[in-house]
Design an enzyme around this catalytic site. Structure first.
Site, mmCIF file in Angstrom:
data_model
loop_
_atom_site.group_PDB
_atom_site.id
_atom_site.type_symbol
_atom_site.label_atom_id
_atom_site.label_comp_id
_atom_site.label_asym_id
_atom_site.label_seq_id
_atom_site.Cartn_x
_atom_site.Cartn_y
_atom_site.Cartn_z
ATOM 1 N N TRP A 83 0.816 -1.220 0.000
ATOM 2 C CA TRP A 83 0.000 0.000 0.000
ATOM 3 C C TRP A 83 0.847 1.267 0.000
ATOM 4 O O TRP A 83 0.323 2.368 -0.049
ATOM 5 C CB TRP A 83 -0.926 0.002 1.214
ATOM 6 C CG TRP A 83 -0.224 -0.283 2.510
ATOM 7 C CD1 TRP A 83 0.469 0.601 3.283
ATOM 8 C CD2 TRP A 83 -0.137 -1.535 3.172
ATOM 9 N NE1 TRP A 83 0.992 -0.018 4.381
ATOM 10 C CE2 TRP A 83 0.627 -1.347 4.344
ATOM 11 C CE3 TRP A 83 -0.631 -2.818 2.900
ATOM 12 C CZ2 TRP A 83 0.908 -2.384 5.232
ATOM 13 C CZ3 TRP A 83 -0.348 -3.845 3.791
ATOM 14 C CH2 TRP A 83 0.412 -3.620 4.930
ATOM 15 N N GLU A 134 -4.723 0.562 6.956
ATOM 16 C CA GLU A 134 -4.587 1.208 8.261
ATOM 17 C C GLU A 134 -5.504 0.566 9.300
ATOM 18 O O GLU A 134 -5.125 0.421 10.466
ATOM 19 C CB GLU A 134 -4.874 2.705 8.149
ATOM 20 C CG GLU A 134 -3.846 3.477 7.331
ATOM 21 C CD GLU A 134 -2.446 3.426 7.918
ATOM 22 O OE1 GLU A 134 -2.307 3.129 9.117
ATOM 23 O OE2 GLU A 134 -1.482 3.680 7.174
ATOM 24 N N THR A 165 -1.847 -4.329 15.208
ATOM 25 C CA THR A 165 -1.417 -5.544 14.517
ATOM 26 C C THR A 165 -0.067 -5.301 13.851
ATOM 27 O O THR A 165 0.138 -4.262 13.232
ATOM 28 C CB THR A 165 -2.446 -5.954 13.438
ATOM 29 O OG1 THR A 165 -3.707 -6.212 14.064
ATOM 30 C CG2 THR A 165 -2.006 -7.204 12.689
ATOM 31 N N LEU A 207 -7.250 -12.056 13.590
ATOM 32 C CA LEU A 207 -6.664 -10.731 13.799
ATOM 33 C C LEU A 207 -7.009 -10.155 15.166
ATOM 34 O O LEU A 207 -6.325 -9.263 15.666
ATOM 35 C CB LEU A 207 -7.139 -9.755 12.715
ATOM 36 C CG LEU A 207 -6.284 -9.638 11.461
ATOM 37 C CD1 LEU A 207 -6.902 -8.636 10.504
ATOM 38 C CD2 LEU A 207 -4.857 -9.223 11.787
ATOM 39 N N TYR A 225 -5.184 9.057 14.361
ATOM 40 C CA TYR A 225 -4.042 8.538 13.608
ATOM 41 C C TYR A 225 -4.463 8.052 12.225
ATOM 42 O O TYR A 225 -3.856 8.398 11.206
ATOM 43 C CB TYR A 225 -3.342 7.404 14.359
ATOM 44 C CG TYR A 225 -2.482 6.597 13.418
ATOM 45 C CD1 TYR A 225 -1.275 7.104 12.960
ATOM 46 C CD2 TYR A 225 -2.923 5.369 12.907
ATOM 47 C CE1 TYR A 225 -0.515 6.412 12.035
ATOM 48 C CE2 TYR A 225 -2.172 4.671 11.986
ATOM 49 C CZ TYR A 225 -0.971 5.195 11.554
ATOM 50 O OH TYR A 225 -0.227 4.517 10.631
ATOM 51 N N ASP A 277 1.423 7.763 16.024
ATOM 52 C CA ASP A 277 1.153 6.408 16.499
ATOM 53 C C ASP A 277 2.255 5.995 17.454
ATOM 54 O O ASP A 277 3.090 6.813 17.859
ATOM 55 C CB ASP A 277 1.035 5.429 15.319
ATOM 56 C CG ASP A 277 2.372 5.131 14.649
ATOM 57 O OD1 ASP A 277 3.372 5.857 14.901
ATOM 58 O OD2 ASP A 277 2.428 4.165 13.859
ATOM 59 N N CYS A 289 22.402 5.192 14.370
ATOM 60 C CA CYS A 289 21.238 6.062 14.187
ATOM 61 C C CYS A 289 21.667 7.429 13.651
ATOM 62 O O CYS A 289 22.539 8.095 14.237
ATOM 63 C CB CYS A 289 20.502 6.233 15.516
ATOM 64 S SG CYS A 289 19.165 7.444 15.444
ATOM 65 N N CYS A 334 20.232 13.250 19.899
ATOM 66 C CA CYS A 334 19.188 12.529 20.630
ATOM 67 C C CYS A 334 19.407 12.709 22.131
ATOM 68 O O CYS A 334 20.409 12.237 22.683
ATOM 69 C CB CYS A 334 19.200 11.050 20.271
ATOM 70 S SG CYS A 334 18.003 10.071 21.210
#
Length: 361
Positions: free
Chosen positions: A26, A39, A45, A82, A122, A140, A204, A210
Protein backbone atom coordinates in the site's frame (compact mmCIF):
# COMPACT_ATOMS: atom_id res chain seq x y z
CA UNK A 1 14.80 21.53 28.63
CA UNK A 2 17.15 22.70 25.83
CA UNK A 3 15.39 23.58 22.61
CA UNK A 4 14.98 20.69 20.20
CA UNK A 5 16.48 21.10 16.74
CA UNK A 6 13.59 19.90 14.61
CA UNK A 7 15.24 21.10 11.40
CA UNK A 8 18.13 18.71 12.01
CA UNK A 9 15.62 16.00 12.92
CA UNK A 10 13.55 16.13 9.73
CA UNK A 11 16.58 16.65 7.48
CA UNK A 12 18.39 13.61 8.89
CA UNK A 13 15.21 11.55 8.92
CA UNK A 14 14.37 12.22 5.28
CA UNK A 15 17.99 11.65 4.22
CA UNK A 16 17.71 8.23 5.87
CA UNK A 17 14.32 7.35 4.39
CA UNK A 18 14.10 4.99 1.45
CA UNK A 19 10.72 3.34 0.71
CA UNK A 20 12.47 0.10 -0.20
CA UNK A 21 13.71 -0.33 3.38
CA UNK A 22 10.23 -1.49 4.39
CA UNK A 23 8.28 -2.48 1.26
CA UNK A 24 4.52 -2.82 1.64
CA UNK A 25 1.89 -3.11 -1.12
CA UNK A 26 0.00 0.00 0.00
CA UNK A 27 3.03 2.33 0.03
CA UNK A 28 2.61 5.12 -2.49
CA UNK A 29 -0.90 3.84 -3.15
CA UNK A 30 -3.26 6.70 -4.14
CA UNK A 31 -6.42 4.61 -3.70
CA UNK A 32 -8.02 5.76 -0.42
CA UNK A 33 -9.85 2.43 -0.09
CA UNK A 34 -6.59 0.47 0.05
CA UNK A 35 -4.93 3.01 2.33
CA UNK A 36 -7.93 2.92 4.68
CA UNK A 37 -8.13 -0.88 4.59
CA UNK A 38 -4.43 -1.26 5.38
CA UNK A 39 -4.59 1.21 8.26
CA UNK A 40 -7.61 -0.48 9.86
CA UNK A 41 -5.97 -3.91 9.57
CA UNK A 42 -2.71 -2.61 11.05
CA UNK A 43 -4.35 -1.06 14.11
CA UNK A 44 -2.85 -3.05 17.01
CA UNK A 45 -1.42 -5.54 14.52
CA UNK A 46 2.14 -6.16 13.31
CA UNK A 47 2.81 -5.62 9.59
CA UNK A 48 3.98 -9.23 9.12
CA UNK A 49 0.68 -10.50 10.52
CA UNK A 50 -1.53 -7.93 8.80
CA UNK A 51 -0.10 -8.18 5.27
CA UNK A 52 -1.73 -11.53 4.35
CA UNK A 53 -5.08 -10.25 5.63
CA UNK A 54 -4.77 -7.11 3.51
CA UNK A 55 -4.08 -9.21 0.43
CA UNK A 56 -7.02 -11.53 1.13
CA UNK A 57 -9.41 -8.63 1.70
CA UNK A 58 -8.36 -6.88 -1.51
CA UNK A 59 -8.78 -10.12 -3.44
CA UNK A 60 -12.24 -10.77 -1.98
CA UNK A 61 -13.45 -7.16 -2.00
CA UNK A 62 -11.54 -5.06 -4.58
CA UNK A 63 -13.55 -1.89 -3.94
CA UNK A 64 -15.31 -0.24 -1.02
CA UNK A 65 -18.64 -0.97 -2.73
CA UNK A 66 -17.79 -4.68 -2.86
CA UNK A 67 -16.99 -4.63 0.86
CA UNK A 68 -20.14 -2.67 1.69
CA UNK A 69 -22.25 -5.39 0.05
CA UNK A 70 -20.49 -8.25 1.82
CA UNK A 71 -22.18 -10.59 4.27
CA UNK A 72 -21.28 -9.75 7.88
CA UNK A 73 -20.38 -13.34 8.75
CA UNK A 74 -18.16 -13.65 5.67
CA UNK A 75 -16.20 -10.53 6.66
CA UNK A 76 -15.82 -11.69 10.26
CA UNK A 77 -14.61 -15.07 9.00
CA UNK A 78 -12.03 -13.38 6.76
CA UNK A 79 -10.94 -11.29 9.75
CA UNK A 80 -10.64 -14.38 11.98
CA UNK A 81 -7.32 -14.48 13.84
CA UNK A 82 -6.66 -10.73 13.80
CA UNK A 83 -8.52 -10.10 17.06
CA UNK A 84 -10.12 -6.85 18.18
CA UNK A 85 -13.24 -7.74 16.21
CA UNK A 86 -14.77 -4.32 16.76
CA UNK A 87 -12.38 -3.25 13.99
CA UNK A 88 -14.09 -5.64 11.56
CA UNK A 89 -17.55 -4.44 12.56
CA UNK A 90 -16.47 -0.81 12.12
CA UNK A 91 -14.85 -1.74 8.80
CA UNK A 92 -18.26 -2.79 7.51
CA UNK A 93 -20.04 0.22 9.00
CA UNK A 94 -17.54 2.63 7.43
CA UNK A 95 -17.65 0.86 4.05
CA UNK A 96 -21.45 1.09 4.01
CA UNK A 97 -21.32 4.75 5.01
CA UNK A 98 -18.95 5.52 2.11
CA UNK A 99 -20.84 3.38 -0.40
CA UNK A 100 -24.38 4.34 0.55
CA UNK A 101 -24.13 7.87 1.98
CA UNK A 102 -21.09 9.28 0.17
CA UNK A 103 -21.64 7.85 -3.31
CA UNK A 104 -18.62 5.56 -2.97
CA UNK A 105 -16.14 8.38 -2.33
CA UNK A 106 -14.04 8.65 0.82
CA UNK A 107 -13.91 12.07 2.49
CA UNK A 108 -10.70 13.84 1.43
CA UNK A 109 -10.12 15.81 4.64
CA UNK A 110 -8.84 14.85 8.08
CA UNK A 111 -12.10 15.99 9.71
CA UNK A 112 -14.30 14.15 7.24
CA UNK A 113 -12.30 10.94 7.54
CA UNK A 114 -12.36 11.07 11.34
CA UNK A 115 -16.17 11.03 11.20
CA UNK A 116 -16.15 7.50 9.71
CA UNK A 117 -16.77 4.57 12.10
CA UNK A 118 -13.52 3.15 13.46
CA UNK A 119 -11.36 6.00 12.12
CA UNK A 120 -9.51 7.80 14.90
CA UNK A 121 -6.99 10.67 14.75
CA UNK A 122 -4.04 8.54 13.61
CA UNK A 123 -5.94 6.65 10.90
CA UNK A 124 -7.56 9.85 9.61
CA UNK A 125 -4.16 11.56 9.41
CA UNK A 126 -2.62 8.58 7.61
CA UNK A 127 -5.38 8.39 4.99
CA UNK A 128 -5.50 12.18 4.56
CA UNK A 129 -1.75 12.42 3.96
CA UNK A 130 -1.12 9.22 1.98
CA UNK A 131 -4.25 9.19 -0.21
CA UNK A 132 -5.07 12.90 -0.52
CA UNK A 133 -1.77 14.73 0.11
CA UNK A 134 -3.13 16.61 3.12
CA UNK A 135 -0.54 18.27 5.33
CA UNK A 136 -1.31 16.30 8.53
CA UNK A 137 1.27 14.59 10.76
CA UNK A 138 0.51 11.10 12.06
CA UNK A 139 0.91 10.11 15.68
CA UNK A 140 1.15 6.41 16.50
CA UNK A 141 3.28 4.28 18.84
CA UNK A 142 6.35 4.51 16.62
CA UNK A 143 6.03 8.29 16.38
CA UNK A 144 5.54 8.77 20.12
CA UNK A 145 8.70 6.76 20.75
CA UNK A 146 10.90 8.55 18.19
CA UNK A 147 9.76 12.03 19.25
CA UNK A 148 9.98 11.34 23.00
CA UNK A 149 13.49 9.89 22.75
CA UNK A 150 14.92 12.51 20.40
CA UNK A 151 13.53 15.38 22.50
CA UNK A 152 14.14 13.63 25.84
CA UNK A 153 10.46 14.31 26.51
CA UNK A 154 9.19 12.72 29.71
CA UNK A 155 5.58 13.89 29.33
CA UNK A 156 3.20 10.91 29.61
CA UNK A 157 1.86 9.83 26.22
CA UNK A 158 -1.51 8.57 27.44
CA UNK A 159 -4.57 10.73 27.92
CA UNK A 160 -5.86 13.62 25.86
CA UNK A 161 -3.28 16.08 27.22
CA UNK A 162 -0.44 13.71 26.28
CA UNK A 163 -1.80 13.29 22.78
CA UNK A 164 -2.17 17.05 22.34
CA UNK A 165 1.37 17.65 23.64
CA UNK A 166 2.97 15.12 21.26
CA UNK A 167 0.81 16.19 18.32
CA UNK A 168 2.24 19.68 18.70
CA UNK A 169 5.75 18.21 18.88
CA UNK A 170 5.38 16.08 15.74
CA UNK A 171 3.80 19.02 13.89
CA UNK A 172 6.93 21.03 14.72
CA UNK A 173 9.13 18.13 13.66
CA UNK A 174 7.39 17.86 10.29
CA UNK A 175 7.39 21.60 9.56
CA UNK A 176 6.56 22.27 5.91
CA UNK A 177 7.97 18.94 4.71
CA UNK A 178 5.65 16.92 2.45
CA UNK A 179 3.47 15.08 4.99
CA UNK A 180 3.22 11.75 3.17
CA UNK A 181 7.02 11.38 2.96
CA UNK A 182 7.58 12.55 6.53
CA UNK A 183 4.86 10.31 7.97
CA UNK A 184 6.12 7.21 6.21
CA UNK A 185 9.71 8.03 7.13
CA UNK A 186 9.10 8.47 10.85
CA UNK A 187 6.95 5.33 11.09
CA UNK A 188 9.56 3.26 9.24
CA UNK A 189 12.28 4.74 11.42
CA UNK A 190 10.45 3.74 14.59
CA UNK A 191 9.89 0.23 13.23
CA UNK A 192 13.45 -0.35 11.97
CA UNK A 193 15.84 1.85 13.99
CA UNK A 194 14.30 3.45 17.09
CA UNK A 195 12.67 0.21 18.23
CA UNK A 196 11.18 -0.50 21.67
CA UNK A 197 14.07 -2.85 22.48
CA UNK A 198 17.52 -3.25 20.94
CA UNK A 199 17.38 0.14 19.25
CA UNK A 200 20.10 0.72 16.64
CA UNK A 201 21.56 3.72 18.49
CA UNK A 202 25.19 3.31 17.31
CA UNK A 203 24.16 3.68 13.65
CA UNK A 204 21.24 6.06 14.19
CA UNK A 205 21.43 9.21 12.01
CA UNK A 206 19.73 11.19 14.80
CA UNK A 207 22.08 9.98 17.53
CA UNK A 208 24.27 13.08 17.86
CA UNK A 209 21.30 15.21 18.94
CA UNK A 210 19.19 12.53 20.63
CA UNK A 211 18.66 13.67 24.23
CA UNK A 212 17.59 10.23 25.47
CA UNK A 213 20.83 8.70 24.22
CA UNK A 214 22.86 11.48 25.81
CA UNK A 215 21.13 10.92 29.15
CA UNK A 216 21.06 7.12 28.93
CA UNK A 217 17.24 7.07 29.07
CA UNK A 218 16.47 5.51 25.68
CA UNK A 219 14.54 2.60 27.17
CA UNK A 220 12.77 4.75 29.75
CA UNK A 221 10.94 6.68 27.03
CA UNK A 222 8.19 7.20 26.13
CA UNK A 223 6.44 7.38 29.50
CA UNK A 224 2.95 6.11 30.30
CA UNK A 225 1.33 7.05 33.58
CA UNK A 226 -1.49 4.52 33.50
CA UNK A 227 -0.99 0.81 33.97
CA UNK A 228 -3.34 -1.69 32.36
CA UNK A 229 -5.49 -3.66 34.80
CA UNK A 230 -5.83 -7.23 33.59
CA UNK A 231 -8.29 -9.86 34.74
CA UNK A 232 -8.83 -13.56 34.17
CA UNK A 233 -12.08 -15.07 32.95
CA UNK A 234 -13.04 -18.74 33.12
CA UNK A 235 -15.13 -20.15 30.27
CA UNK A 236 -16.82 -23.54 30.18
CA UNK A 237 -17.90 -24.37 26.65
CA UNK A 238 -20.52 -27.06 26.09
CA UNK A 239 -19.62 -29.01 22.94
CA UNK A 240 -23.05 -30.50 22.35
CA UNK A 241 -23.38 -33.30 19.82
CA UNK A 242 -26.88 -34.52 18.99
CA UNK A 243 -28.03 -37.92 17.78
CA UNK A 244 -27.53 -36.86 14.14
CA UNK A 245 -23.87 -36.02 14.74
CA UNK A 246 -24.42 -32.27 14.54
CA UNK A 247 -22.96 -29.68 16.88
CA UNK A 248 -24.51 -26.50 18.21
CA UNK A 249 -23.12 -23.01 17.74
CA UNK A 250 -24.55 -19.72 18.92
CA UNK A 251 -23.71 -16.17 17.87
CA UNK A 252 -22.24 -13.99 20.61
CA UNK A 253 -24.50 -10.94 20.79
CA UNK A 254 -23.38 -9.24 24.00
CA UNK A 255 -21.26 -6.08 23.77
CA UNK A 256 -18.21 -7.87 25.08
CA UNK A 257 -15.20 -9.57 23.58
CA UNK A 258 -15.89 -11.45 20.34
CA UNK A 259 -19.24 -9.78 19.66
CA UNK A 260 -20.90 -11.30 16.53
CA UNK A 261 -18.53 -14.30 16.48
CA UNK A 262 -19.85 -17.83 16.91
CA UNK A 263 -19.12 -20.12 19.84
CA UNK A 264 -20.31 -23.21 21.63
CA UNK A 265 -22.91 -22.63 24.37
CA UNK A 266 -21.00 -21.01 27.21
CA UNK A 267 -21.11 -20.89 30.99
CA UNK A 268 -18.78 -18.40 32.62
CA UNK A 269 -17.63 -19.31 36.13
CA UNK A 270 -15.06 -18.34 38.77
CA UNK A 271 -12.72 -21.23 38.03
CA UNK A 272 -11.96 -23.84 35.39
CA UNK A 273 -11.98 -26.48 38.13
CA UNK A 274 -15.59 -27.52 37.59
CA UNK A 275 -16.98 -30.76 36.23
CA UNK A 276 -20.14 -31.07 34.16
CA UNK A 277 -22.28 -32.18 37.12
CA UNK A 278 -21.29 -29.06 39.04
CA UNK A 279 -22.17 -26.89 36.05
CA UNK A 280 -25.59 -28.57 35.80
CA UNK A 281 -26.34 -27.52 39.38
CA UNK A 282 -25.43 -23.89 38.78
CA UNK A 283 -27.93 -21.15 38.00
CA UNK A 284 -26.10 -20.47 34.75
CA UNK A 285 -26.97 -23.88 33.28
CA UNK A 286 -29.20 -23.34 30.19
CA UNK A 287 -32.82 -24.25 30.94
CA UNK A 288 -33.38 -25.74 27.47
CA UNK A 289 -30.63 -28.32 28.01
CA UNK A 290 -32.41 -30.88 30.17
CA UNK A 291 -29.94 -32.97 32.21
CA UNK A 292 -31.96 -36.13 31.62
CA UNK A 293 -31.41 -35.77 27.86
CA UNK A 294 -27.61 -35.64 27.95
CA UNK A 295 -24.81 -38.13 28.35
CA UNK A 296 -21.55 -36.92 29.83
CA UNK A 297 -18.56 -37.25 27.58
CA UNK A 298 -15.08 -35.83 28.04
CA UNK A 299 -13.53 -32.70 29.44
CA UNK A 300 -10.65 -30.98 27.67
CA UNK A 301 -7.47 -29.57 29.02
CA UNK A 302 -7.46 -25.85 29.83
CA UNK A 303 -6.91 -23.63 26.80
CA UNK A 304 -5.58 -20.11 27.25
CA UNK A 305 -5.96 -16.99 25.11
CA UNK A 306 -4.29 -13.73 26.10
CA UNK A 307 -6.14 -10.53 25.18
CA UNK A 308 -5.01 -6.99 25.83
CA UNK A 309 -6.90 -6.54 29.10
CA UNK A 310 -7.90 -10.07 30.03
CA UNK A 311 -6.84 -13.68 29.98
CA UNK A 312 -9.36 -16.26 28.82
CA UNK A 313 -9.04 -19.74 30.34
CA UNK A 314 -11.37 -22.15 28.58
CA UNK A 315 -12.45 -25.74 29.16
CA UNK A 316 -14.53 -27.72 26.67
CA UNK A 317 -17.08 -30.28 27.89
CA UNK A 318 -18.12 -32.79 25.25
CA UNK A 319 -21.74 -33.88 25.62
CA UNK A 320 -24.03 -36.34 23.80
CA UNK A 321 -27.55 -34.90 23.56
CA UNK A 322 -30.85 -36.60 22.78
CA UNK A 323 -32.16 -33.38 21.33
CA UNK A 324 -35.70 -32.19 20.70
CA UNK A 325 -36.42 -31.14 17.14
CA UNK A 326 -36.74 -27.42 17.94
CA UNK A 327 -33.79 -25.34 19.11
CA UNK A 328 -33.68 -21.90 20.68
CA UNK A 329 -33.62 -19.30 17.88
CA UNK A 330 -30.04 -18.13 18.40
CA UNK A 331 -28.48 -21.54 17.69
CA UNK A 332 -27.31 -23.15 14.46
CA UNK A 333 -26.70 -26.85 13.90
CA UNK A 334 -23.55 -27.75 12.00
CA UNK A 335 -21.48 -30.82 11.31
CA UNK A 336 -17.86 -30.79 12.41
CA UNK A 337 -16.51 -29.83 9.00
CA UNK A 338 -18.92 -26.91 8.61
CA UNK A 339 -17.41 -24.90 11.48
CA UNK A 340 -14.94 -23.44 8.98
CA UNK A 341 -17.75 -21.27 7.57
CA UNK A 342 -18.17 -19.43 10.87
CA UNK A 343 -15.89 -16.90 12.53
CA UNK A 344 -14.80 -18.37 15.86
CA UNK A 345 -12.59 -17.09 18.67
CA UNK A 346 -9.02 -18.32 18.44
CA UNK A 347 -9.34 -20.39 21.61
CA UNK A 348 -12.15 -22.44 20.01
CA UNK A 349 -10.21 -22.94 16.79
CA UNK A 350 -7.27 -24.22 18.84
CA UNK A 351 -9.55 -26.73 20.53
CA UNK A 352 -11.00 -27.89 17.19
CA UNK A 353 -7.53 -28.25 15.68
CA UNK A 354 -6.25 -30.11 18.72
CA UNK A 355 -9.36 -32.02 19.71
CA UNK A 356 -7.50 -35.19 20.63
CA UNK A 357 -6.23 -33.56 23.85
CA UNK A 358 -9.18 -34.66 25.94
CA UNK A 359 -9.43 -36.29 29.33
CA UNK A 360 -12.05 -38.74 30.54
CA UNK A 361 -14.21 -37.41 33.35
Amino acid sequence: MPQTDWLFFRTALLDWYEPERRPMPWKGEPDPYRVWLSEIILQQTRVAQGLPYFERFVAAYPTVTDLAGADDDAVLKLWEGLGYYSRARNLLRAARTVANDLDGHFPDTYTGLKALPGVGPYTAAAIASFAFGRQVAVLDGNVYRVIARFAGDEAPTDGSSGRKHFQQAVDQAMGDTHAADFNQAIMDFGALVCTPRNAACPSCPLAKQCKARAKGTVYDLPVKKKSITKRSRYFHYLVIKDTKGSFLLQQRTTKDIWQSLYEFPLIEADTTDLRLRQLMESEAWPTWLEPNRITEGKRSLVYRQQLSHQTILAVFHQIEWRAPTKLPDRFVRIDRAAHSAYALPRVINRYLEDGTLTLDL
